[in-house]
Design a protein around this motif. Structure first.
Motif, PDB file in Angstrom:
ATOM      1  N   LEU A   1       0.832  -1.188   0.000  1.00 59.71           N
ATOM      2  CA  LEU A   1       0.000   0.000   0.000  1.00 59.71           C
ATOM      3  C   LEU A   1       0.872   1.245   0.000  1.00 59.71           C
ATOM      4  O   LEU A   1       2.012   1.226   0.462  1.00 59.71           O
ATOM      5  CB  LEU A   1      -0.896   0.010   1.239  1.00 59.71           C
ATOM      6  N   PRO A   2       0.363   2.369  -0.527  1.00 61.65           N
ATOM      7  CA  PRO A   2       1.117   3.617  -0.466  1.00 61.65           C
ATOM      8  C   PRO A   2       1.532   3.932   0.970  1.00 61.65           C
ATOM      9  O   PRO A   2       0.709   3.900   1.890  1.00 61.65           O
ATOM     10  CB  PRO A   2       0.120   4.651  -0.991  1.00 61.65           C
ATOM     11  N   GLY A   3       2.814   4.224   1.167  1.00 54.46           N
ATOM     12  CA  GLY A   3       3.336   4.491   2.496  1.00 54.46           C
ATOM     13  C   GLY A   3       4.081   3.325   3.101  1.00 54.46           C
ATOM     14  O   GLY A   3       4.875   3.512   4.031  1.00 54.46           O
ATOM     15  N   MET A   4       3.847   2.105   2.619  1.00 54.80           N
ATOM     16  CA  MET A   4       4.602   0.931   3.074  1.00 54.80           C
ATOM     17  C   MET A   4       6.005   0.945   2.471  1.00 54.80           C
ATOM     18  O   MET A   4       6.211   1.472   1.379  1.00 54.80           O
ATOM     19  CB  MET A   4       3.911  -0.367   2.660  1.00 54.80           C
ATOM     20  N   LYS A   5       6.939   0.326   3.160  1.00 54.11           N
ATOM     21  CA  LYS A   5       8.321   0.271   2.703  1.00 54.11           C
ATOM     22  C   LYS A   5       8.695  -1.132   2.222  1.00 54.11           C
ATOM     23  O   LYS A   5       8.212  -2.123   2.759  1.00 54.11           O
ATOM     24  CB  LYS A   5       9.285   0.640   3.837  1.00 54.11           C
ATOM     25  N   ILE A   6       9.552  -1.179   1.224  1.00 55.94           N
ATOM     26  CA  ILE A   6      10.319  -2.373   0.900  1.00 55.94           C
ATOM     27  C   ILE A   6      11.759  -2.018   1.249  1.00 55.94           C
ATOM     28  O   ILE A   6      12.350  -1.121   0.635  1.00 55.94           O
ATOM     29  CB  ILE A   6      10.232  -2.735  -0.597  1.00 55.94           C
ATOM     30  N   GLY A   7      12.331  -2.651   2.265  1.00 53.37           N
ATOM     31  CA  GLY A   7      13.670  -2.247   2.643  1.00 53.37           C
ATOM     32  C   GLY A   7      14.197  -2.928   3.885  1.00 53.37           C
ATOM     33  O   GLY A   7      13.646  -3.934   4.339  1.00 53.37           O
ATOM     34  N   ILE A   8      15.278  -2.373   4.421  1.00 51.81           N
ATOM     35  CA  ILE A   8      15.982  -2.964   5.551  1.00 51.81           C
ATOM     36  C   ILE A   8      16.408  -1.865   6.521  1.00 51.81           C
ATOM     37  O   ILE A   8      16.928  -0.829   6.102  1.00 51.81           O
ATOM     38  CB  ILE A   8      17.231  -3.747   5.087  1.00 51.81           C
ATOM     39  N   ASN A   9      16.186  -2.104   7.807  1.00 50.06           N
ATOM     40  CA  ASN A   9      16.744  -1.251   8.844  1.00 50.06           C
ATOM     41  C   ASN A   9      18.167  -1.727   9.101  1.00 50.06           C
ATOM     42  O   ASN A   9      18.380  -2.853   9.552  1.00 50.06           O
ATOM     43  CB  ASN A   9      15.891  -1.338  10.119  1.00 50.06           C
ATOM     44  N   LEU A  10      19.147  -0.897   8.791  1.00 46.40           N
ATOM     45  CA  LEU A  10      20.549  -1.300   8.882  1.00 46.40           C
ATOM     46  C   LEU A  10      21.044  -1.400  10.319  1.00 46.40           C
ATOM     47  O   LEU A  10      22.081  -2.015  10.578  1.00 46.40           O
ATOM     48  CB  LEU A  10      21.421  -0.319   8.102  1.00 46.40           C
ATOM     49  N   ILE A  11      20.317  -0.805  11.253  1.00 47.77           N
ATOM     50  CA  ILE A  11      20.712  -0.859  12.659  1.00 47.77           C
ATOM     51  C   ILE A  11      20.247  -2.155  13.308  1.00 47.77           C
ATOM     52  O   ILE A  11      21.019  -2.853  13.976  1.00 47.77           O
ATOM     53  CB  ILE A  11      20.148   0.345  13.432  1.00 47.77           C
TER      54      ILE A  11
ATOM     55  N   GLY B   1      18.557  -4.721  11.524  1.00 47.76           N
ATOM     56  CA  GLY B   1      18.463  -5.836  10.592  1.00 47.76           C
ATOM     57  C   GLY B   1      17.042  -6.182  10.215  1.00 47.76           C
ATOM     58  O   GLY B   1      16.800  -7.110   9.437  1.00 47.76           O
ATOM     59  N   PHE B   2      16.057  -5.434  10.748  1.00 52.01           N
ATOM     60  CA  PHE B   2      14.649  -5.716  10.446  1.00 52.01           C
ATOM     61  C   PHE B   2      14.368  -5.448   8.978  1.00 52.01           C
ATOM     62  O   PHE B   2      14.808  -4.439   8.415  1.00 52.01           O
ATOM     63  CB  PHE B   2      13.744  -4.859  11.320  1.00 52.01           C
ATOM     64  N   GLU B   3      13.598  -6.353   8.344  1.00 52.86           N
ATOM     65  CA  GLU B   3      13.335  -6.266   6.914  1.00 52.86           C
ATOM     66  C   GLU B   3      11.865  -6.028   6.653  1.00 52.86           C
ATOM     67  O   GLU B   3      10.998  -6.661   7.245  1.00 52.86           O
ATOM     68  CB  GLU B   3      13.790  -7.559   6.232  1.00 52.86           C
ATOM     69  N   TYR B   4      11.587  -5.092   5.758  1.00 50.67           N
ATOM     70  CA  TYR B   4      10.224  -4.816   5.302  1.00 50.67           C
ATOM     71  C   TYR B   4      10.070  -5.440   3.913  1.00 50.67           C
ATOM     72  O   TYR B   4      10.795  -5.067   2.980  1.00 50.67           O
ATOM     73  CB  TYR B   4       9.971  -3.311   5.190  1.00 50.67           C
ATOM     74  N   TYR B   5       9.142  -6.368   3.761  1.00 50.10           N
ATOM     75  CA  TYR B   5       8.946  -6.988   2.448  1.00 50.10           C
ATOM     76  C   TYR B   5       7.520  -7.511   2.346  1.00 50.10           C
ATOM     77  O   TYR B   5       6.817  -7.665   3.355  1.00 50.10           O
ATOM     78  CB  TYR B   5       9.940  -8.133   2.232  1.00 50.10           C
ATOM     79  N   ILE B   6       7.075  -7.765   1.122  1.00 53.95           N
ATOM     80  CA  ILE B   6       5.766  -8.378   0.923  1.00 53.95           C
ATOM     81  C   ILE B   6       5.963  -9.788   0.385  1.00 53.95           C
ATOM     82  O   ILE B   6       6.973 -10.090  -0.264  1.00 53.95           O
ATOM     83  CB  ILE B   6       4.856  -7.557  -0.015  1.00 53.95           C
TER      84      ILE B   6
ATOM     85  N   ILE C   1      17.642   1.468   4.326  1.00 54.01           N
ATOM     86  CA  ILE C   1      17.492   1.530   2.876  1.00 54.01           C
ATOM     87  C   ILE C   1      16.065   1.097   2.578  1.00 54.01           C
ATOM     88  O   ILE C   1      15.639   0.024   3.023  1.00 54.01           O
ATOM     89  CB  ILE C   1      18.469   0.578   2.152  1.00 54.01           C
ATOM     90  N   TYR C   2      15.322   1.931   1.836  1.00 53.39           N
ATOM     91  CA  TYR C   2      13.968   1.497   1.513  1.00 53.39           C
ATOM     92  C   TYR C   2      13.444   2.200   0.266  1.00 53.39           C
ATOM     93  O   TYR C   2      13.906   3.268  -0.122  1.00 53.39           O
ATOM     94  CB  TYR C   2      13.018   1.715   2.685  1.00 53.39           C
TER      95      TYR C   2
END
Length: 245
Positions: A135-145, A147-152, A222-223
């Motif tokens: 959805l608009p506003g969601m991230k695809i990415g990684i928190n470098l601190i 290590g949490f990953e945002y993905y679908i 990074i997202y």
């Protein structure tokens, strides 16, 4: 119902939580050809278009599920024997004073202080845990601190929302880019960010005028994400479900 406070419940059987302008609705549902019950979010104009599932890996087997919010800001799904099926982990050690559960018109389900609207101070939000819709506003990415990953990731099948074999993720190596994976195998690369779009976009592709795009790289994360330019077009996202199994 517009918000849930500690002591309130959403019970299976038609009780729902609506976003302020009625764009989205949250409640219990069963996928087609299934008797399992899940807590999900869907477009209110099309309750068959589910965009997010809370307990996608652990269904409730009957119609006696109950969703509640406690004084610590933890959202919990119980079955008929009062067993815990699913719950949220707050992303902060802060203790809430007046926690509420609210469904935004973006489709984001949020646990927050009653009068707090700064997303940086939310205790928990569903946008951190996408399912098969970006959805608009969601991230695809990684928190470098952390290590949490945002993905679908795809549903396993049309009647099973548990995670399927396809996922859309961020590859942080080299020039970071969005990739499509089948299991651990990368089957498509969207290319690096050229300042406007991902470079693998075909030259004759016309940009979609409804959305703006952002690709962020800094020392913390990074997202990639999109934003809807006009909220009146939000219904168009009903057609962009990640449908690979």
């Amino acid at each position: 119902m517009k918000i849930i406070t500690p002591g309130d419940f959403i019970k299976d059987g038609g009780e729902t939580l609506e976003s302020e302008n009625g764009t989205f609705e949250m409640g219990f549902f069963s996928p087609e050809n299934s008797n399992n019950r899940y807590v999900g979010i869907w477009y209110k104009f099309s309750n068959t278009t589910v965009v997010w599932v809370a307990n996608r890996e652990v269904p409730v087997s009957d119609n006696n599920g109950v969703l509640s919010l406690d004084n610590n800001g933890i959202l919990t799904l119980f079955n008929e024997t009062n067993g815990v099926v699913w719950y949220t982990n707050p992303n902060t050690s802060r203790t809430p004073h007046e926690p509420v559960l609210q469904l935004f018109d973006s489709g984001n389900l949020v646990v927050k202080e009653k009068n707090e609207d700064d997303s940086k101070n939310f205790f928990w939000e569903s946008f951190d845990f996408p399912c098969d819709n970006l959805l608009p506003g969601m991230k695809i990415g990684i928190n470098l601190i952390t290590g949490f990953e945002y993905y679908i990731s795809s549903w396993k099948s049309s009647d099973d929302p548990s995670q399927g074999q396809y996922s859309l993720r961020m590859d942080p190596h080299g020039h970071p880019q969005v990739v499509l994976k089948k299991g651990s195998e990368t089957v498509y690369r969207a290319g690096s960010w050229d300042g406007h779009y991902l470079s693998a976009r075909k030259p004759d592709d016309s940009p979609i005028p409804l959305y703006s795009y952002n690709f962020v790289i800094n020392e913390n994360e990074i997202y990639f994400k999109s934003e809807l330019k006009n909220s009146s077009f939000i219904s168009s996202w009903a057609e962009l479900r990640f449908q690979w199994n």
